[in-house]
Write a protein that holds these residues in place. Structure first.
Motif, PDB file in Angstrom:
ATOM      1  N   GLN A  73       0.795  -1.222   0.000  1.00 30.73           N
ATOM      2  CA  GLN A  73       0.000   0.000   0.000  1.00 30.73           C
ATOM      3  C   GLN A  73       0.831   1.277   0.000  1.00 30.73           C
ATOM      4  O   GLN A  73       0.289   2.366   0.151  1.00 30.73           O
ATOM      5  CB  GLN A  73      -0.940  -0.017   1.207  1.00 30.73           C
ATOM      6  CG  GLN A  73      -1.913  -1.184   1.164  1.00 30.73           C
ATOM      7  CD  GLN A  73      -2.776  -1.306   2.412  1.00 30.73           C
ATOM      8  OE1 GLN A  73      -2.500  -0.675   3.439  1.00 30.73           O
ATOM      9  NE2 GLN A  73      -3.821  -2.108   2.333  1.00 30.73           N
ATOM     10  N   LEU A 101      -8.109 -13.280   3.758  1.00 31.67           N
ATOM     11  CA  LEU A 101      -7.719 -11.876   3.675  1.00 31.67           C
ATOM     12  C   LEU A 101      -6.341 -11.735   3.036  1.00 31.67           C
ATOM     13  O   LEU A 101      -6.119 -10.822   2.224  1.00 31.67           O
ATOM     14  CB  LEU A 101      -7.723 -11.260   5.077  1.00 31.67           C
ATOM     15  CG  LEU A 101      -7.502  -9.743   5.168  1.00 31.67           C
ATOM     16  CD1 LEU A 101      -8.578  -8.994   4.402  1.00 31.67           C
ATOM     17  CD2 LEU A 101      -7.470  -9.298   6.631  1.00 31.67           C
ATOM     18  N   ALA A 104      -6.728 -12.240  -0.660  1.00 33.98           N
ATOM     19  CA  ALA A 104      -7.310 -11.065  -1.323  1.00 33.98           C
ATOM     20  C   ALA A 104      -6.252  -9.990  -1.551  1.00 33.98           C
ATOM     21  O   ALA A 104      -6.177  -9.383  -2.629  1.00 33.98           O
ATOM     22  CB  ALA A 104      -8.458 -10.517  -0.490  1.00 33.98           C
ATOM     23  N   HIS A 105      -5.426  -9.763  -0.536  1.00 33.84           N
ATOM     24  CA  HIS A 105      -4.374  -8.750  -0.697  1.00 33.84           C
ATOM     25  C   HIS A 105      -3.298  -9.212  -1.677  1.00 33.84           C
ATOM     26  O   HIS A 105      -2.733  -8.378  -2.403  1.00 33.84           O
ATOM     27  CB  HIS A 105      -3.763  -8.412   0.664  1.00 33.84           C
ATOM     28  CG  HIS A 105      -4.568  -7.422   1.445  1.00 33.84           C
ATOM     29  ND1 HIS A 105      -4.436  -6.061   1.272  1.00 33.84           N
ATOM     30  CD2 HIS A 105      -5.542  -7.597   2.376  1.00 33.84           C
ATOM     31  CE1 HIS A 105      -5.280  -5.427   2.079  1.00 33.84           C
ATOM     32  NE2 HIS A 105      -5.960  -6.337   2.754  1.00 33.84           N
ATOM     33  N   SER A 108      -4.710  -8.395  -5.040  1.00 32.23           N
ATOM     34  CA  SER A 108      -4.575  -6.965  -5.340  1.00 32.23           C
ATOM     35  C   SER A 108      -3.147  -6.608  -5.732  1.00 32.23           C
ATOM     36  O   SER A 108      -2.922  -5.845  -6.686  1.00 32.23           O
ATOM     37  CB  SER A 108      -4.994  -6.132  -4.120  1.00 32.23           C
ATOM     38  OG  SER A 108      -6.395  -6.106  -3.982  1.00 32.23           O
ATOM     39  N   GLU A 143     -12.516  -7.173   0.842  1.00 31.13           N
ATOM     40  CA  GLU A 143     -11.217  -7.067   0.188  1.00 31.13           C
ATOM     41  C   GLU A 143     -11.132  -7.971  -1.043  1.00 31.13           C
ATOM     42  O   GLU A 143     -10.444  -7.639  -2.013  1.00 31.13           O
ATOM     43  CB  GLU A 143     -10.102  -7.409   1.176  1.00 31.13           C
ATOM     44  CG  GLU A 143      -9.896  -6.378   2.272  1.00 31.13           C
ATOM     45  CD  GLU A 143     -10.824  -6.570   3.475  1.00 31.13           C
ATOM     46  OE1 GLU A 143     -10.626  -5.880   4.485  1.00 31.13           O
ATOM     47  OE2 GLU A 143     -11.747  -7.406   3.386  1.00 31.13           O
ATOM     48  N   PHE A 146     -13.023  -6.285  -3.751  1.00 32.98           N
ATOM     49  CA  PHE A 146     -12.189  -5.178  -4.215  1.00 32.98           C
ATOM     50  C   PHE A 146     -11.131  -5.676  -5.199  1.00 32.98           C
ATOM     51  O   PHE A 146     -10.929  -5.096  -6.277  1.00 32.98           O
ATOM     52  CB  PHE A 146     -11.523  -4.503  -3.021  1.00 32.98           C
ATOM     53  CG  PHE A 146     -10.551  -3.412  -3.377  1.00 32.98           C
ATOM     54  CD1 PHE A 146     -10.987  -2.220  -3.912  1.00 32.98           C
ATOM     55  CD2 PHE A 146      -9.192  -3.595  -3.168  1.00 32.98           C
ATOM     56  CE1 PHE A 146     -10.089  -1.208  -4.240  1.00 32.98           C
ATOM     57  CE2 PHE A 146      -8.289  -2.593  -3.488  1.00 32.98           C
ATOM     58  CZ  PHE A 146      -8.732  -1.403  -4.021  1.00 32.98           C
ATOM     59  N   ALA A 169     -17.854  -4.335  -2.530  1.00 40.45           N
ATOM     60  CA  ALA A 169     -16.770  -4.159  -1.566  1.00 40.45           C
ATOM     61  C   ALA A 169     -17.071  -3.011  -0.614  1.00 40.45           C
ATOM     62  O   ALA A 169     -16.820  -3.101   0.597  1.00 40.45           O
ATOM     63  CB  ALA A 169     -15.459  -3.908  -2.303  1.00 40.45           C
ATOM     64  N   LEU A 173     -17.050  -2.669   3.382  1.00 38.07           N
ATOM     65  CA  LEU A 173     -15.990  -1.804   3.924  1.00 38.07           C
ATOM     66  C   LEU A 173     -16.392  -0.347   3.700  1.00 38.07           C
ATOM     67  O   LEU A 173     -15.802   0.362   2.878  1.00 38.07           O
ATOM     68  CB  LEU A 173     -14.662  -2.098   3.215  1.00 38.07           C
ATOM     69  CG  LEU A 173     -14.166  -3.549   3.273  1.00 38.07           C
ATOM     70  CD1 LEU A 173     -13.048  -3.761   2.250  1.00 38.07           C
ATOM     71  CD2 LEU A 173     -13.692  -3.895   4.670  1.00 38.07           C
ATOM     72  N   ASP A 176     -13.650   2.523   3.680  1.00 34.87           N
ATOM     73  CA  ASP A 176     -12.401   2.333   2.934  1.00 34.87           C
ATOM     74  C   ASP A 176     -12.341   3.318   1.776  1.00 34.87           C
ATOM     75  O   ASP A 176     -13.021   3.150   0.762  1.00 34.87           O
ATOM     76  CB  ASP A 176     -12.314   0.887   2.426  1.00 34.87           C
ATOM     77  CG  ASP A 176     -10.949   0.544   1.859  1.00 34.87           C
ATOM     78  OD1 ASP A 176     -10.250   1.473   1.392  1.00 34.87           O
ATOM     79  OD2 ASP A 176     -10.570  -0.635   1.880  1.00 34.87           O
TER      80      ASP A 176
END
Length: 509
Positions: A73, A101, A104-105, A108, A143, A146, A169, A173, A176
């Motif tokens: 990020q 989780l 999901a990250h 991304s 997430e 997303f 998403a 969230l 967010d």
């Protein structure tokens, strides 16, 4: 830990926690409950269930996940940071394959590598696979929706379906701000620039310490040639991300494009410590500073002082040192060194196109190298193919950039009758501005050596005179490729159409 009302500068809540990694797994839910109670807010049963749920039962996996987040990020979208995040998320998932989780990250991160750095099928396929795996484990995970929205946005260019995923998403969230930022990014690509800008501004109010939101405000204002607003945004970018090299570098570019000072980059680069050169971006900026000042000996010294060979200057991945050295040699008129350096660089550019034949930016990069080598037909072919692959009518942001490449290619190969009308249109097109040599702003055109071949043409001088008074009025209609090839002889047009059609057919196949 404390909660502050940023707009009113009021202290709302604070508490101190001293936990082991094992005990911290449920801390987010505990924090949410305590803050809600302090603010006298009520959590719905669904919200209580969501905040109470631990993302994993494995503390080591959770620690790896926490270590990965700042790499993923960070505001500078660096390939080396993304790779570090991929490694950490992958190790977390190896410890707990049901850690949705983290999956999901990871999805991304892979999507971001594809979009910002390496448009390869390996990243695209992994991103989609991990997003789908996360949704199989937790169908309502915000997430994961997303990440799937990112895949749909960048890979499929299906804006409406991506917006639907982002809406899903957002329901999971609601606070967010990054989700709203991606909605703004879609509006930008749809050519709805004012709406995109307003959405980014709303997201900044929601999350004023998010440097990624502010970075996009810098780029959006720059793309719209709103120089004072871009300068204000980049000042906020520096304030919230004091360690960001991109914030400092962009400060210099905004000053240059706004005020026309070719030495504008230097003072900002002086604040970056020696040895801090992620992805080679600082070396590129120091080299650019010398090139804008026409100090070609200094540009050579910048390249000689770095052991790196890969640099993030153009889009679509890292470029070899020989590419930058070739431009330096060409600018100072050293024909022998120009040919030697670009000939050394060419195989790497051709390889990138073979790796990702659908990536418009890689065709554009290759076209630029061909143009610098004087291979006119090859250069024009690749530049036009880039525009066909990424038309402005489909992507108002990157499509405008592909047209900038084509304008520079035309200028370098002597097709002034094609270059000048296209430049005139791009000066009135949002998005046709970037921190690189193909950028189309008045001061880019005025000071960059790449445009020297146009300086004796009265049409070019007239263009610069027309926009002295400030930002031009913007064109609404997207630029059509057919208009760009209308000046070619009929036989050449037919041959080029056939050649482009065959190459596009091969790509689609």
């Amino acid at each position: 830990m404390q909660l502050i009302d940023a707009e009113q500068d009021r202290h709302l809540w604070a508490n101190r926690y001293n936990r082991t990694i094992e005990d911290s797994l449920g801390l987010e839910g505990e924090l949410a409950t305590e803050i809600a109670e302090a603010l006298r807010a009520r959590l719905t049963p669904e919200e209580k269930e969501r905040v109470a749920k631990k993302p994993t039962q494995n503390p080591e996996a959770y620690l790896l996940y926490l270590q990965a987040l700042p790499y993923e990020q960070g505001p500078d979208t660096l390939l080396q940071d993304y790779r570090q995040a991929v490694d950490l998320y992958t190790r977390a998932i190896a410890l707990d394959p049901e850690f949705a989780l983290a999956r999901a990250h990871l999805a991304s991160t892979c999507a971001e590598i594809f979009h910002f750095q390496e448009p390869l099928d390996t990243w695209k396929n992994r991103a989609r696979s991990e997003a789908q795996a996360a949704l199989r484990l937790e169908p309502d995970l915000g997430e994961a929706h997303f990440a799937l929205g990112q895949c749909t946005f960048w890979f499929d260019e299906d804006y409406e379906r991506a917006l639907a995923e982002f809406a899903t998403a957002q329901r999971a969230l609601p606070n967010d701000s990054n989700i709203g930022a991606y909605v703004a990014a879609i509006r930008r690509r749809q050519g709805r620039w004012e709406e995109a800008l307003a959405t980014y501004q709303r997201m900044e109010k929601l999350d004023p310490q998010n440097p990624n939101i502010i970075r996009n405000l810098v780029f959006t204002n720059t793309s719209m040639r709103r120089w004072p607003q871009a300068a204000q945004a980049v000042a906020r970018f520096r304030a919230v991300a004091p360690d960001s090299v991109v914030a400092k570098i962009q400060s210099g570019y905004v000053d240059f494009m706004w005020k026309g000072d070719p030495a504008a980059l230097g003072p900002w680069l002086a604040d970056i410590p020696p040895g801090n050169d992620p992805d080679g971006v600082v070396t590129c900026a120091r080299w650019e500073d010398a090139m804008l000042r026409r100090d070609f000996a200094a540009a050579d010294r910048v390249l000689a002082q770095t052991p790196r060979n890969g640099f993030s200057y153009l889009n679509g991945g890292l470029q070899p040192k020989s590419f930058l050295a070739g431009m330096t040699a060409l600018a100072r008129g050293d024909a022998a060194a120009t040919g030697q350096q670009f000939t050394a660089a060419l195989p790497e550019f051709e390889k990138t196109v073979q790796e990702a034949p659908k990536a418009a930016e890689r065709h554009a990069n290759l076209g630029l190298v061909y143009a610098f080598l004087g291979r006119k037909n090859d250069a024009i072919r690749e530049g036009r193919l880039a525009v066909q692959l990424k038309p402005e009518s489909k992507d108002a942001n990157d499509g405008a950039i592909m047209l900038c490449y084509l304008a520079l290619i035309y200028a370098r190969v002597g097709e002034l009758d094609q270059a000048i009308p296209l430049i005139e249109q791009l000066l009135r097109t949002p998005g046709a501005v970037d921190s690189v040599d193909y950028s189309i702003s008045r001061n880019d055109l005025k000071f960059r050596w790449e445009w020297d071949g146009l300086r004796k043409d009265p049409r070019f001088r007239s263009l610069l005179d027309e926009i002295k008074g400030g930002p031009p009025s913007y064109s609404v209609a997207p630029i059509q490729l057919t208009a760009l090839i209308s000046a070619s002889p009929p036989q050449q047009r037919q041959a080029e159409k056939m050649d482009s059609a065959s190459r596009l057919a091969a790509i689609k196949g």
